[in-house]
Design a protein around this motif. Structure first.
Motif, mmCIF file in Angstrom:
data_model
loop_
_atom_site.group_PDB
_atom_site.id
_atom_site.type_symbol
_atom_site.label_atom_id
_atom_site.label_comp_id
_atom_site.label_asym_id
_atom_site.label_seq_id
_atom_site.Cartn_x
_atom_site.Cartn_y
_atom_site.Cartn_z
ATOM 1 N N ASP A 61 0.833 -1.207 0.000
ATOM 2 C CA ASP A 61 0.000 0.000 0.000
ATOM 3 C C ASP A 61 0.864 1.253 0.000
ATOM 4 O O ASP A 61 0.569 2.234 -0.695
ATOM 5 N N GLY A 62 1.943 1.227 0.808
ATOM 6 C CA GLY A 62 2.836 2.377 0.853
ATOM 7 C C GLY A 62 3.508 2.628 -0.480
ATOM 8 O O GLY A 62 3.661 3.783 -0.913
ATOM 9 N N ASN A 101 6.185 7.230 -7.074
ATOM 10 C CA ASN A 101 7.126 8.224 -7.599
ATOM 11 C C ASN A 101 8.237 8.550 -6.610
ATOM 12 O O ASN A 101 9.227 9.199 -6.968
ATOM 13 N N VAL A 102 8.096 8.082 -5.365
ATOM 14 C CA VAL A 102 9.141 8.259 -4.361
ATOM 15 C C VAL A 102 9.933 6.967 -4.188
ATOM 16 O O VAL A 102 11.176 6.981 -4.169
ATOM 17 N N TYR A 103 9.222 5.840 -4.081
ATOM 18 C CA TYR A 103 9.871 4.576 -3.730
ATOM 19 C C TYR A 103 10.855 4.108 -4.800
ATOM 20 O O TYR A 103 12.001 3.749 -4.483
ATOM 21 N N TRP A 104 10.436 4.092 -6.053
ATOM 22 C CA TRP A 104 11.303 3.514 -7.081
ATOM 23 C C TRP A 104 12.527 4.372 -7.365
ATOM 24 O O TRP A 104 13.643 3.842 -7.463
ATOM 25 N N PRO A 105 12.409 5.697 -7.459
ATOM 26 C CA PRO A 105 13.637 6.494 -7.569
ATOM 27 C C PRO A 105 14.551 6.339 -6.354
ATOM 28 O O PRO A 105 15.782 6.333 -6.489
ATOM 29 N N LEU A 106 13.942 6.199 -5.152
ATOM 30 C CA LEU A 106 14.733 6.004 -3.939
ATOM 31 C C LEU A 106 15.479 4.676 -3.992
ATOM 32 O O LEU A 106 16.668 4.595 -3.641
ATOM 33 N N THR A 107 14.797 3.619 -4.446
ATOM 34 C CA THR A 107 15.448 2.313 -4.576
ATOM 35 C C THR A 107 16.644 2.397 -5.519
ATOM 36 O O THR A 107 17.733 1.881 -5.226
ATOM 37 N N MET A 108 16.445 3.038 -6.666
ATOM 38 C CA MET A 108 17.532 3.156 -7.646
ATOM 39 C C MET A 108 18.671 3.997 -7.109
ATOM 40 O O MET A 108 19.855 3.717 -7.368
ATOM 41 N N ASP A 109 18.343 5.031 -6.321
ATOM 42 C CA ASP A 109 19.385 5.890 -5.765
ATOM 43 C C ASP A 109 20.200 5.149 -4.711
ATOM 44 O O ASP A 109 21.429 5.286 -4.648
ATOM 45 N N GLU A 135 18.645 -11.635 -4.349
ATOM 46 C CA GLU A 135 19.238 -11.424 -3.033
ATOM 47 C C GLU A 135 20.112 -10.174 -3.019
ATOM 48 O O GLU A 135 20.170 -9.467 -2.006
ATOM 49 N N ILE A 136 20.788 -9.886 -4.109
ATOM 50 C CA ILE A 136 21.592 -8.665 -4.193
ATOM 51 C C ILE A 136 20.692 -7.436 -4.211
ATOM 52 O O ILE A 136 20.982 -6.413 -3.582
ATOM 53 N N LEU A 137 19.563 -7.546 -4.927
ATOM 54 C CA LEU A 137 18.643 -6.414 -5.039
ATOM 55 C C LEU A 137 17.858 -6.178 -3.756
ATOM 56 O O LEU A 137 17.515 -5.047 -3.415
ATOM 57 N N SER A 138 17.587 -7.243 -3.010
ATOM 58 C CA SER A 138 16.694 -7.162 -1.857
ATOM 59 C C SER A 138 17.109 -6.117 -0.813
ATOM 60 O O SER A 138 16.260 -5.357 -0.328
ATOM 61 N N PRO A 139 18.403 -6.011 -0.419
ATOM 62 C CA PRO A 139 18.753 -4.979 0.569
ATOM 63 C C PRO A 139 18.439 -3.566 0.102
ATOM 64 O O PRO A 139 18.064 -2.711 0.913
ATOM 65 N N CYS A 140 18.591 -3.311 -1.203
ATOM 66 C CA CYS A 140 18.266 -1.975 -1.725
ATOM 67 C C CYS A 140 16.768 -1.718 -1.627
ATOM 68 O O CYS A 140 16.331 -0.621 -1.246
ATOM 69 N N LEU A 141 15.963 -2.728 -1.957
ATOM 70 C CA LEU A 141 14.513 -2.604 -1.858
ATOM 71 C C LEU A 141 14.076 -2.417 -0.405
ATOM 72 O O LEU A 141 13.186 -1.624 -0.106
ATOM 73 N N GLN A 142 14.711 -3.164 0.510
ATOM 74 C CA GLN A 142 14.371 -3.045 1.924
ATOM 75 C C GLN A 142 14.787 -1.684 2.475
ATOM 76 O O GLN A 142 14.051 -1.069 3.260
ATOM 77 N N SER A 143 15.976 -1.225 2.094
ATOM 78 C CA SER A 143 16.434 0.085 2.560
ATOM 79 C C SER A 143 15.465 1.173 2.140
ATOM 80 O O SER A 143 15.085 2.037 2.944
ATOM 81 N N ALA A 144 15.062 1.129 0.859
ATOM 82 C CA ALA A 144 14.101 2.114 0.373
ATOM 83 C C ALA A 144 12.774 1.979 1.107
ATOM 84 O O ALA A 144 12.094 2.977 1.369
ATOM 85 N N GLY A 145 12.396 0.735 1.452
ATOM 86 C CA GLY A 145 11.169 0.525 2.216
ATOM 87 C C GLY A 145 11.227 1.175 3.581
ATOM 88 O O GLY A 145 10.249 1.763 4.056
ATOM 89 N N MET A 146 12.380 1.102 4.251
ATOM 90 C CA MET A 146 12.533 1.749 5.554
ATOM 91 C C MET A 146 12.489 3.268 5.413
ATOM 92 O O MET A 146 11.859 3.963 6.218
ATOM 93 N N LEU A 147 13.163 3.778 4.389
ATOM 94 C CA LEU A 147 13.217 5.232 4.200
ATOM 95 C C LEU A 147 11.901 5.797 3.682
ATOM 96 O O LEU A 147 11.683 7.009 3.739
ATOM 97 N N LEU A 148 11.020 4.908 3.193
ATOM 98 C CA LEU A 148 9.718 5.352 2.684
ATOM 99 C C LEU A 148 8.791 5.798 3.815
ATOM 100 O O LEU A 148 7.789 6.450 3.568
#
Length: 360
Positions: free
Chosen positions: A111-112, A118-126, A166-179
């Motif tokens: 849901d988040g 427009n915030v989550y995906w650019p944040l993940t890539m950054d 598994e390599i991508l997952s920490p980036c996705l999780q980090s962005a999830g926390m910062l979201l």
């Protein structure tokens, strides 16, 4: 600090001094078969936080669970609806275990993300762009060196490299926390440590842009019960205890459990007592024959460890006492699902998820 480790205790102290009712987010990876660390330790810690005045929110990482074939055996096919059902089942287990869900707000990561694409995906890539691959692997290897993955699973990293997910997952999780910038404090499992550190490093790199490093506590994690887990069958359920294990399953796990006489360090049975039994009951009772010293009740780990090291307690007596305590702890969960009208539905969810424990 009774909850778990913190990367920077000064940050935690400053937070608690500044804010009387911090917002605490609890990260949950939906699981078809909840390890006792996720079921009991999280229940104890969430109730502590509520009692201390925290505003607790459980973040169900349903979207990211679609990436994790280790937990679901690939049987959910990345279906978000199934992940939500699984998360609802986890909430039901916590309710049965005694978590104060009236004081908890469930939040769904999907849901988040939907509200803030427009915030989550650019944040993940950054985060991915500013993180070194070697650093990501180092965080993953730190966790892989432990006996369990997250709240508990057999270490599948020992003899292979990490896959792309598994390599991508920490980036996705980090962005999830910062979201969720309203989160003052996070309660995480050890397998979120890498993502947490990436998020902190990302905030350090953006100092002066308003990014605040996340503060987190990490649940104490239980080791593998087997002496040589790498030599056991990968699907052997005796390596751990799960929330809906039957008395038969717990007895089987205890018979196989490694419990070296006189040894406190590296003894998984004693870690179960320290991190699960004593926090839950406030005591640990060992039943013995009169000729062996009779029954004795311990209220501290120090007292218990002293008796065990000097040989006053024998492994068979300790394992039998641990088995009794675990059955007492988990019986309300068994009764809850036996009596609930949706028990069959929950059973279908667990079976589809390929639960490894024997709960029959």
């Amino acid at each position: 600090m009774s909850i778990g480790d913190c990367v920077n205790q000064n940050e935690l102290k400053q937070l608690l001094e500044k804010k009387a009712a911090p917002v605490c987010y609890v990260w949950c990876d939906p699981s078809p078969c909840m390890h006792i660390t996720q079921g009991i330790s999280v229940t104890v810690n969430v109730n502590k936080m509520i009692k201390a005045g925290c505003k607790v929110k459980i973040l169900m990482a349903d979207w990211l669970a679609r990436l994790d074939p280790e937990d679901t055996d690939g049987r959910f096919g990345g279906d978000l609806t199934e992940m939500k059902e699984l998360g609802s089942y986890n909430l039901e287990v916590w309710k049965a275990a005694g978590m104060d869900l009236d004081g908890v707000e469930p939040v769904w990561l999907s849901d988040g993300i939907s509200r803030n694409e427009n915030v989550y995906w650019p944040l993940t890539m950054d985060v991915a762009r500013t993180s070194e691959l070697g650093g990501i692997k180092r965080f993953l290897r730190f966790h892989a060196s432990k006996h369990t993955k997250g709240y508990g699973s057999i270490d599948r990293y020992a003899r292979r490299d990490f896959n792309a997910a598994e390599i991508l997952s920490p980036c996705l999780q980090s962005a999830g926390m910062l979201l969720f910038p309203e989160a003052d404090l996070w309660l995480l499992s050890l397998d979120q440590r890498g993502a947490h550190m990436l998020a902190r490093e990302y905030c350090d790199a953006r100092r002066g842009k308003g990014d605040r490093r996340p503060v987190a506590l990490f649940n104490n994690e239980l080791p593998n019960l087997l002496e040589f887990p790498e030599m056991e069958m990968c699907g052997d359920p005796r390596w751990a205890v799960f929330m809906e294990d039957s008395e038969h399953a717990i007895g089987r796990a205890m018979r196989k459990a490694f419990c070296p006489p006189g040894s406190v360090q590296g003894n998984p049975c004693l870690e179960y007592i320290q991190h699960i039994i004593l926090p839950w009951f406030g005591k640990f009772e060992v039943v013995r024959r009169d000729e062996d010293g009779g029954n004795k009740t311990f209220v501290s780990m120090e007292e218990f460890a002293d008796d065990y090291k000097c040989g006053a307690l024998h492994p068979p007596d300790v394992k039998q006492a641990l088995e009794r305590a675990l059955n007492m702890m988990l019986q309300p969960v068994r009764d809850h699902f036996r009596n609930k009208a949706e028990a069959n539905k929950q059973h279908r969810v667990r079976c589809k998820g390929g639960a490894a424990s024997d709960s029959n």
